[in-house]
Motif scaffolding. Sequence first.
Motif, PDB file in Angstrom:
ATOM      1  N   ASN A  57     -12.929   5.492  -4.610  1.00  0.00           N
ATOM      2  CA  ASN A  57     -13.449   4.198  -4.170  1.00  0.00           C
ATOM      3  C   ASN A  57     -13.295   4.072  -2.653  1.00  0.00           C
ATOM      4  O   ASN A  57     -12.173   4.062  -2.138  1.00  0.00           O
ATOM      5  CB  ASN A  57     -12.698   3.076  -4.873  1.00  0.00           C
ATOM      6  CG  ASN A  57     -13.299   1.713  -4.572  1.00  0.00           C
ATOM      7  OD1 ASN A  57     -14.356   1.593  -3.951  1.00  0.00           O
ATOM      8  ND2 ASN A  57     -12.613   0.666  -5.021  1.00  0.00           N
ATOM      9  N   ILE A  79      -9.678   5.558  -8.520  1.00  0.00           N
ATOM     10  CA  ILE A  79      -9.159   4.840  -7.350  1.00  0.00           C
ATOM     11  C   ILE A  79      -9.350   5.664  -6.076  1.00  0.00           C
ATOM     12  O   ILE A  79      -9.717   5.135  -5.013  1.00  0.00           O
ATOM     13  CB  ILE A  79      -7.673   4.491  -7.565  1.00  0.00           C
ATOM     14  CG1 ILE A  79      -7.526   3.510  -8.736  1.00  0.00           C
ATOM     15  CG2 ILE A  79      -7.050   3.916  -6.311  1.00  0.00           C
ATOM     16  CD1 ILE A  79      -6.087   3.235  -9.133  1.00  0.00           C
ATOM     17  N   ARG A 111      -5.801   6.388  -1.207  1.00  0.00           N
ATOM     18  CA  ARG A 111      -6.789   7.383  -1.646  1.00  0.00           C
ATOM     19  C   ARG A 111      -6.300   8.805  -1.366  1.00  0.00           C
ATOM     20  O   ARG A 111      -6.381   9.691  -2.235  1.00  0.00           O
ATOM     21  CB  ARG A 111      -8.109   7.141  -0.923  1.00  0.00           C
ATOM     22  CG  ARG A 111      -8.777   5.831  -1.244  1.00  0.00           C
ATOM     23  CD  ARG A 111     -10.081   5.722  -0.489  1.00  0.00           C
ATOM     24  NE  ARG A 111     -11.025   6.752  -0.926  1.00  0.00           N
ATOM     25  CZ  ARG A 111     -12.128   7.072  -0.264  1.00  0.00           C
ATOM     26  NH1 ARG A 111     -12.408   6.476   0.891  1.00  0.00           N
ATOM     27  NH2 ARG A 111     -12.945   7.990  -0.744  1.00  0.00           N
ATOM     28  N   THR A 143     -10.892   1.286  -1.195  1.00  0.00           N
ATOM     29  CA  THR A 143      -9.446   1.404  -1.371  1.00  0.00           C
ATOM     30  C   THR A 143      -8.828   1.862  -0.052  1.00  0.00           C
ATOM     31  O   THR A 143      -9.419   2.654   0.683  1.00  0.00           O
ATOM     32  CB  THR A 143      -9.135   2.410  -2.491  1.00  0.00           C
ATOM     33  OG1 THR A 143      -9.828   2.014  -3.676  1.00  0.00           O
ATOM     34  CG2 THR A 143      -7.647   2.478  -2.763  1.00  0.00           C
ATOM     35  N   THR A 179       0.842  -1.212   0.000  1.00  0.00           N
ATOM     36  CA  THR A 179       0.000   0.000   0.000  1.00  0.00           C
ATOM     37  C   THR A 179       0.869   1.251   0.000  1.00  0.00           C
ATOM     38  O   THR A 179       0.580   2.228  -0.708  1.00  0.00           O
ATOM     39  CB  THR A 179      -0.920  -0.012   1.229  1.00  0.00           C
ATOM     40  OG1 THR A 179      -1.725  -1.203   1.198  1.00  0.00           O
ATOM     41  CG2 THR A 179      -1.801   1.210   1.249  1.00  0.00           C
TER      42      THR A 179
END
Length: 449
Positions: free
Chosen positions: A341, A338, A349, A344, A278
Amino acid sequence: LFSAYHDSEWTRLPLTKMSGVDALVALRVIQQSFLPTASTAFVQGPHPTADRTIGTRHATTAGVNRVEPLHKATASSNGSASKHAIIGVSAVSAVLGCRVLRRKVIGRRSRQAKVWRRQGPLVQERPTEIVSEVERLQLEAAKLRADVKELEAISMEAERQKQDALFRSWDFDSSGTLDEKELKFGVKQECMVELDDAKARRLLEALDENGDGVLQNEEFSLQRVEKTLQEFQKEERKIEEEARAKARERREQEEKEREKEEYLATLPERNEDDSLQTRLIAALAYLLPLLDAAERFGWPLAAVNPGLFQLLTVPMYLLNAVPFGLGFLLVFFGMQAIAGNPETPALIRFNMRQAIQLDVMLFFPIILGTLARFALNYYEIDLPGLTILASSAVFLAVLACSLYSIVNCLMGSYAKGIPYISEVSELTLNDTRPKSKESKESKDPEKDA
């Protein structure tokens, strides 16, 4: 002439109402009426001829004779008498005219004198009356002031006696002073106010001028006691109002927190994943503003140090491989999807939204640079140094923001130090609610295992 004047009808006229001209005209008429006239006969014919040798005059015309006075001496005597009469009457007319004018003047003066005589005593008496009235008013004012002072003295004496009696009624032990208990009891009896020990001590300290801890008769005054109690009440009301305001603010804040919690309860739970994968994906999001800034504003630094941009060659080639320059647009809208969302991870984000905001902010220097080039070309001005400096400044600013955000992403934290851009990017996470402490604690054992 005088007797004839007095016997005639002219004496019935008021001379005071006649002007001088009217009097002269009237006397002239009297003169004409009393002058002697000569007997004369008139005949028709030519002008007579006189025979001066004989002493008589004859007139003959075609048988018609004109009769004239026959004696020359008689005619001369009559002429002289007429002259004397005319002179006398003229003199009398002048005298009477002057008399009439004199009567008018004397009458006017006499009327004015009568008015002055009537007004004279008033004018003479008025200053005396004014002075006497002023003195009388001054005496009355002085008397009133004396009466007021006397009444004030009487009132002060009565008030002092009343105060002494009240002080003695509060002084139970006849010590000549009042302590806290005596003051507390007296205020309750006289002012109908219940005081506790703390307030009675405070009241005694406010009234005690010499600070000996007791209240003497000279320091005691019911008006001071009532005024001090009113000040205490005002302070208490002010404290109560402040406490009520704070309580109202606290209730409003609690109501807002409750509403916020109710709203967050309706939102999906936020994905707080901060794994290495991530973090790397969140850091790669800043390639978009870096590549865009390097292509538009990095050419001066690329000419000086080409090795600085070698790391950006591969991603730049991949973006430019898409025909019609759609590579940047595809990446831009993909990152928007993205970031929007909710499932996510929040770290990805936030950083994607911040990278998009950095890329959007490049629109302003692009517009300013286009306008500057147009103005320089229009006025035929060549400033290559200014263009190089401005382009390099824009690229270095984007590079600094990107490096700061990349470092925070690799550390697993949010880069919220960029003005305005970080605030706008943080709004992206408002559609989810943070994880509760219970859910975090339940996942910690799994990570340990």
